[in-house]
Design an enzyme around this catalytic site. Structure first.
Site, PDB file in Angstrom:
ATOM      1  N   GLU A  12      -2.945  -4.484 -99.750  1.00 48.16           N
ATOM      2  CA  GLU A  12      -1.762  -5.019 -99.080  1.00 48.16           C
ATOM      3  C   GLU A  12      -2.205  -5.379 -97.672  1.00 48.16           C
ATOM      4  O   GLU A  12      -2.751  -4.542 -96.946  1.00 48.16           O
ATOM      5  CB  GLU A  12      -0.639  -3.976 -99.067  1.00 48.16           C
ATOM      6  CG  GLU A  12       0.690  -4.522 -98.570  1.00 48.16           C
ATOM      7  CD  GLU A  12       0.976  -4.135 -97.137  1.00 48.16           C
ATOM      8  OE1 GLU A  12       1.017  -5.051 -96.281  1.00 48.16           O
ATOM      9  OE2 GLU A  12       1.140  -2.944 -96.872  1.00 48.16           O
ATOM     10  N   CYS A  47       3.784  -4.163 -91.065  1.00 45.80           N
ATOM     11  CA  CYS A  47       3.407  -5.410 -91.719  1.00 45.80           C
ATOM     12  C   CYS A  47       4.636  -6.153 -92.225  1.00 45.80           C
ATOM     13  O   CYS A  47       4.579  -7.356 -92.490  1.00 45.80           O
ATOM     14  CB  CYS A  47       2.426  -5.140 -92.862  1.00 45.80           C
ATOM     15  SG  CYS A  47       2.930  -3.814 -93.957  1.00 45.80           S
TER      16      CYS A  47
END
Length: 542
Positions: free
Chosen positions: A294, A328
Site C-alpha cells: 500500500e 496516506c
C-alpha cells in the site's frame, strides 16, 4: 490445513476511549507520557532469542520537541539482516507446524494485553515518537491494532475452513492452506503504529516467519510492540525486528533464495524500485514472491452543489489536518462548487482559527509536529512557492516554525488551475489545495479528478443529490480503492472498510479483511481416492 474446528471469539471493534478531562484514561495516559519522557531508553534489535545492540547508536527525539533525547537505538548492518533471515528460517518448521489454534491464541492474547496493560504504554510511545495527539494515538496504536489482531484470527479460521464443496463417490477432496516457502519481509511506515504491527503479524499468523524493518521514525513504538508480542508468547525467531538502512537490507533480502514475499507500506517510488529489483532477481528465488504493498495517495473530496457547507468544511478540516495530514488517506485536494464556496470558506477559516498547534503532552492541541526536518523543509518549500504565485490564494495558515519542533500550520490554498502542482503531488503534510468549479461543470470535474493523479487510494463525494452520488460513484470507480459518501476520506475501520488502493496507490489487498491474509498462504489441493481403478480400460472401449 484446519486440524479440527474450534469456535474462536467473535471479534468486535475495540471501543475508542475519549480521554476527556477528568477521565481515568486521561490520567493513565498522562502518567505513561511522564514515565516515558523521564526515561531514556536504549532500544535493541530482536533477532531470534537475542536482544542485539551495536556500537552505532542513533537518537530518537520527539518531532514536537527535538531538543529532548527520548531514546537511542542500535543501527545494524548487512550481517544483522543475514542473522535475522537465519533466525527466521531456523524457527520456520516449528512455527508452521504449530496447530493453527495455538498460533491464534498468541495473537488473541496480544490483543488482550494491548487492550489492557499495554494500552497507555503504546499510546504514549506513539504520541512521543510520532507526534500524534491522544485521540489519534488511541484510534491507531491501540484500537486499530487490537482490531487487526482479533479480526485476522477470525479471517484465518475462515480461510482454513474453505474447502471444496463437492467430493465425488469414493473421493475426498480437500485444500491445505500452507504458509509460503521461505521468509516474509515486512517493511513498515512511520505514520501508523497499527500498520507497523499488522504487516508482520498478519503474515506470521498464517504460519510464516518474518524479518521486520520499521521506519526509523517509528522504532520507539515498534520496540513496545515487540515486547508485547513476546509477552503474548510469540516464539523466538518468528518475527525478527531489525534497524538497518533500507538499501542495505534490500541488498541482502532481495538476493536471498528463500525470499518469499514482502508486506509493504510506504512511498510509491520505493515500492516500484522494490518491484523492479524483485523482477530482476526472479531467477534467484525458490518461489515467485508475493508482493503486497500500500503506497501513496493524493486523496480528494468532491462537493456537489447540493452539499451542506458545514459538512463539507468539517470533512475537509478533519480529513486534511488530523495527524498533520500525514495519513496516506488524508484529504489533500478538494473540488468545491462556486455557489457553495463562500459558505465553506467562512466556516473553514473560522474553524481553523480555533485550532491549537503544539506538543502532544498538551491535550488541547489538535495539530502537532510533522515527522522530520526533511518533511518540514519540503512542506515549507511548497508553501513558499504557493505564497509567491499570483494565481494561488492563501485561504488559511501558511506559517511554519522549527525552533522547538517541526511545526507547520494547517494551510489551505485555492488555485485557479486544477492541475497546479499541489493538486497533483503527494505532500504528506497539513496542506490542502482547493479548486472552485462552476456548478454546471460537475461532470467535467469528475473527469478532472479521475485524470489528475497517479494515485487511487481514497476519495469522497459530499452531496444530498442521490443522482449526483450515483454518478460520482461510477465515474470515480477507478480513482479510489476506498470511496466515502458524505464523509471525510480517512478513518477506515478494520472489518468495516477494508483498506487499500489501486493505480499508484498499491496492490489493493485490503488490510482488515480476509483478502490480505490469502496473500500469505499457498494452497495445496489434495485428492484422495478410496477405491482406485484396477484396469486402465474405460467402458467406451468395450
Amino acid at each position: 490445513m484446519l486440524k479440527g474446528f474450534f469456535n474462536v471469539p467473535v471479534p468486535q471493534n475495540e471501543p475508542v476511549l475519549n480521554y476527556g478531562p477528568g477521565s481515568p484514561e486521561r490520567a493513565a495516559l498522562k502518567a505513561a507520557l511522564h514515565e516515558a519522557r523521564s526515561t531514556q531508553t536504549d532500544i535493541p534489535m530482536y533477532i531470534g532469542g537475542n536482544e542485539v545492540r551495536t556500537g552505532r547508536k542513533l537518537e530518537i527525539r520527539p518531532p514536537h520537541d527535538h531538543h529532548h533525547l527520548l531514546a537511542t537505538f542500535s543501527e545494524g548492518d548487512a550481517s544483522h539482516v543475514e542473522a535475522a533471515i537465519a533466525a527466521a528460517l531456523a524457527a520456520k518448521a516449528d512455527w508452521e507446524n504449530l496447530p493453527w489454534e495455538q498460533r491464534a491464541s498468541i495473537f488473541l492474547k496480544a490483543a488482550e494485553l494491548l487492550a489492557g496493560p499495554y494500552r497507555y504504554k503504546v499510546n504514549a510511545a506513539t504520541m512521543l515518537g510520532q507526534s500524534k495527539n491522544a485521540y489519534q494515538a488511541e484510534i491507531d496504536s491501540a484500537c486499530e491494532l487490537i482490531d487487526f489482531l482479533r479480526f485476522n484470527v477470525q479471517y484465518m479460521t475462515e480461510i482454513y475452513q474453505q474447502q471444496p464443496p463437492i467430493s465425488g463417490k469414493g473421493v475426498w477432496n480437500r485444500v491445505e492452506h500452507r504458509p509460503l516457502e521461505g521468509f516474509v519481509f515486512a517493511l513498515t511506515p512511520f505514520n501508523f503504529t497499527a500498520i507497523a504491527g499488522n504487516l508482520p503479524t498478519s503474515a506470521a499468523m498464517m504460519g510464516n516467519v518474518v524479518v521486520w524493518k520499521p521506519a526509523y521514525t517509528q522504532i520507539y513504538a515498534a520496540n513496545i510492540l515487540m515486547q508485547l508480542f513476546k509477552e503474548a508468547g510469540l516464539p523466538d525467531g518468528v518475527i525478527n525486528l531489525i534497524y538497518v538502512d533500507g538499501p542495505v537490507a534490500g541488498e541482502v533480502i532481495f538476493n536471498h533464495p528463500d525470499f518469499a514475499g514482502i508486506h509493504f507500506t510506504g512511498s510509491t517510488k520505493v515500492f516500484q524500485n522494490i518491484w523492479q529489483t524483485i523482477g530482476a532477481n526472479i531467477h534467484k528465488y525458490k518461489t515467485y514472491p508475493r508482493i503486497v504493498g500500500e503506497t501513496g495517495g493524493k486523496d480528494f473530496v468532491l462537493a456537489h452543489p447540493s452539499a451542506d457547507a458545514g459538512v463539507v468544511s468539517v470533512a475537509l478540516v478533519r480529513g486534511a489536518f488530523e495527524y498533520q495530514g500525514q495519513k496516506c488517506s488524508a484529504a489533500s485536494r478538494a473540488y468545491i462548487p462556486a455557489s457553495l464556496w463562500p459558505a465553506v470558506k467562512e466556516k473553514m477559516q473560522a474553524d481553523i482559527a480555533t485550532i491549537k498547534m503544539g506538543p502532544v503532552e498538551d491535550f488541547s492541541n489538535f495539530v502537532n509536529a510533522v515527522i522530520t526536518e526533511v518533511s518540514f523543509d519540503k512542506l515549507a518549500k511548497y508553501i513558499d512557492a504557493a505564497k509567491s504565485d499570483a494565481s494561488v490564494e492563501l485561504v488559511a495558515g501558511g506559517n511554519y516554525d522549527k525552533s522547538e519542533g517541526w511545526f507547520v500550520e494547517p494551510t489551505v490554498l485555492k488555485v485557479q488551475d486544477p492541475f497546479y502542482v499541489t493538486m497533483c503531488e503527494e505532500l504528506f503534510g497539513p496542506v490542502l489545495t482547493l479548486y472552485v468549479y462552476e456548478d454546471a461543470d460537475f461532470d467535467k470535474v469528475l473527469d478532472i479528478i479521475d485524470k489528475t493523479s497517479i494515485y487511487a487510494l481514497t476519495g469522497s463525494i459530499i452531496s444530498r443529490d442521490r443522482y449526483a452520488i450515483a454518478k460520482a460513484t461510477h465515474a470515480l470507480r477507478n480513482a479510489a480503492g476506498n470511496f466515502y459518501i458524505n464523509d471525510k476520506p480517512t478513518g477506515a475501520v478494520v472489518g468495516q472498510q477494508p483498506f487499500g488502493g489501486a493505480r499508484g496507490s498499491g496492490t489493493n489487498d485490503k488490510a482488515g479483511s480476509m483478502i490480505n491474509l490469502l496473500r500469505w498462504v499457498s494452497p495445496r489441493t489434495i485428492k484422495e481416492t478410496f477405491d482406485p481403478p484396477k484396469d486402465y480400460r474405460y467402458p467406451f472401449l468395450g
